[in-house]
Design a protein around this motif. Structure first.
Motif, mmCIF file in Angstrom:
data_model
loop_
_atom_site.group_PDB
_atom_site.id
_atom_site.type_symbol
_atom_site.label_atom_id
_atom_site.label_comp_id
_atom_site.label_asym_id
_atom_site.label_seq_id
_atom_site.Cartn_x
_atom_site.Cartn_y
_atom_site.Cartn_z
ATOM 1 N N ASN A 56 -3.317 -4.255 -2.961
ATOM 2 C CA ASN A 56 -3.389 -4.392 -1.448
ATOM 3 C C ASN A 56 -4.872 -4.605 -0.751
ATOM 4 O O ASN A 56 -5.184 -5.342 0.021
ATOM 5 C CB ASN A 56 -2.738 -3.101 -0.808
ATOM 6 N N HIS A 57 -5.823 -3.671 -1.523
ATOM 7 C CA HIS A 57 -7.127 -3.877 -0.967
ATOM 8 C C HIS A 57 -7.773 -5.413 -1.512
ATOM 9 O O HIS A 57 -8.605 -5.971 -0.547
ATOM 10 C CB HIS A 57 -8.167 -2.795 -1.364
ATOM 11 N N HIS A 63 -13.107 -1.674 -2.374
ATOM 12 C CA HIS A 63 -12.790 -0.680 -3.412
ATOM 13 C C HIS A 63 -13.480 0.374 -3.471
ATOM 14 O O HIS A 63 -14.754 0.318 -3.305
ATOM 15 C CB HIS A 63 -12.279 -1.409 -4.618
ATOM 16 N N SER A 74 -10.915 7.951 -3.107
ATOM 17 C CA SER A 74 -10.920 7.230 -4.349
ATOM 18 C C SER A 74 -11.887 7.788 -5.541
ATOM 19 O O SER A 74 -11.550 7.508 -6.655
ATOM 20 C CB SER A 74 -11.449 5.847 -3.822
ATOM 21 N N ILE A 83 -10.416 -5.500 1.661
ATOM 22 C CA ILE A 83 -10.895 -4.148 1.793
ATOM 23 C C ILE A 83 -11.683 -3.593 0.767
ATOM 24 O O ILE A 83 -11.134 -4.005 -0.428
ATOM 25 C CB ILE A 83 -9.785 -3.212 2.133
ATOM 26 N N PHE A 108 0.878 -1.108 0.082
ATOM 27 C CA PHE A 108 0.191 0.044 -0.020
ATOM 28 C C PHE A 108 0.717 1.168 0.087
ATOM 29 O O PHE A 108 0.520 2.339 -0.664
ATOM 30 C CB PHE A 108 -0.808 -0.071 1.291
ATOM 31 N N GLN A 140 -6.159 -7.437 1.141
ATOM 32 C CA GLN A 140 -6.588 -7.429 2.477
ATOM 33 C C GLN A 140 -8.205 -7.588 2.632
ATOM 34 O O GLN A 140 -8.669 -7.343 3.899
ATOM 35 C CB GLN A 140 -6.095 -6.410 2.947
#
Length: 276
Positions: A120-121, A128, A134, A126, A63, A124
């Motif tokens: 990374n998202h 988007h 964003s 997470i 990240f 993990q």
């Protein structure tokens, strides 16, 4: 004024300039370049000293490529691309090519930063594209791509007539400036968003470790990170980075909005940028 007249004017010998004007121009140019390199250096210091470094393994280290690449893309490449047509001491055609190439580098570095955060998202789990940062970033990167393609087809490999290119050029300049300011604003929102998370991820990690090992957290042992409101050194560093980006945007505006601006340097007796 026709293109040929503009070219003749740009090649006309420069009249004797006021030394004070040259000095001011040099100071503005040096200030601009200093502001271009400071933000990525400060962001690199934040990543290396306080955010765990860099990696490409789906972790927070991957990240960390995102803020570093986006700040580098905006402050070093995008800003230089915006003003390259005015301050580079080359002929018009060379400046045009440099303007396009620098913006290609802007896009490449930004894409690397976007790939880092999306992967990374994904790793993990997470979500988007849920935050204002964003959303703004997605809009800016799409507009930047459209702007670059429009410039490519209008000025590098023109499909428009000379008259239509002349009509389009002011809009290309204005639209490019708006995208640049939008990119800076998005970067500031991102810095603030990341700093608002300061300490939370660390405390969550400690709680998970304590639950697995059935131990009691000890603040003296773990030394948890301070929160944003405590204004620790990482927060100060990121705040200063944001301020430098704001100053950079102001200098870019001053350079790009002054039609008769030159860096004060003269090449082969030609004026860098024609007035008017």
């Amino acid at each position: 004024m026709s293109d040929s007249a503009r070219r003749r004017r740009s090649r006309s010998p420069v009249s004797e300039a006021d030394p004070r004007t040259d000095t001011i121009s040099y100071v503005i140019f040096l200030l601009f370049e200093l502001l271009c390199i400071l933000p990525p250096l400060m962001m690199l210091a934040w990543v290396a000293l306080y955010a765990g470094g860099l990696g490409w393994d789906g972790s927070h280290k991957q990240f960390n490529w995102h803020p570093l690449c986006m700040v580098l893309s905006i402050s070093t490449f995008f800003s230089n691309g915006v003003v390259a047509y005015r301050i580079l001491p080359f002929r018009r055609r060379t400046r045009k090519a440099m303007h396009a190439l620098i913006h290609i580098m802007t896009l490449i570095v930004a894409v690397v930063g976007l790939a880092a955060v999306f992967q990374n998202h994904q790793t993990q789990s997470i979500p988007h594209l849920y935050s204002l940062h964003s959303w703004c970033g997605l809009v800016v990167i799409c507009l930047f791509g459209m702007q670059w393609m429009g410039g490519l087809l209008s000025f590098i490999f023109p499909i428009l007539s000379g008259a239509k290119r002349a009509d389009f050029k002011p809009w290309h300049v204005r639209f490019g400036m708006l995208i640049f300011f939008g990119a800076v604003a998005t970067c500031l929102i991102g810095i603030n968003e990341k700093m608002s998370f300061l300490g939370k991820d660390h405390h969550h990690h400690l709680s998970a470790e304590a639950e697995r090992h059935e131990v009691v957290e000890d603040a003296h042992v773990h030394e948890p990170l301070a929160h944003y409101s405590d204004l620790p050194i990482p927060a100060i560093l990121c705040n200063v980075t944001g301020l430098v980006l704001m100053f950079l945007a102001s200098v870019v505006f001053c350079i790009a909005s002054k039609p008769d601006y030159t860096s004060g340097a003269k090449m082969r007796g030609f004026q860098l940028v024609p007035s008017g």
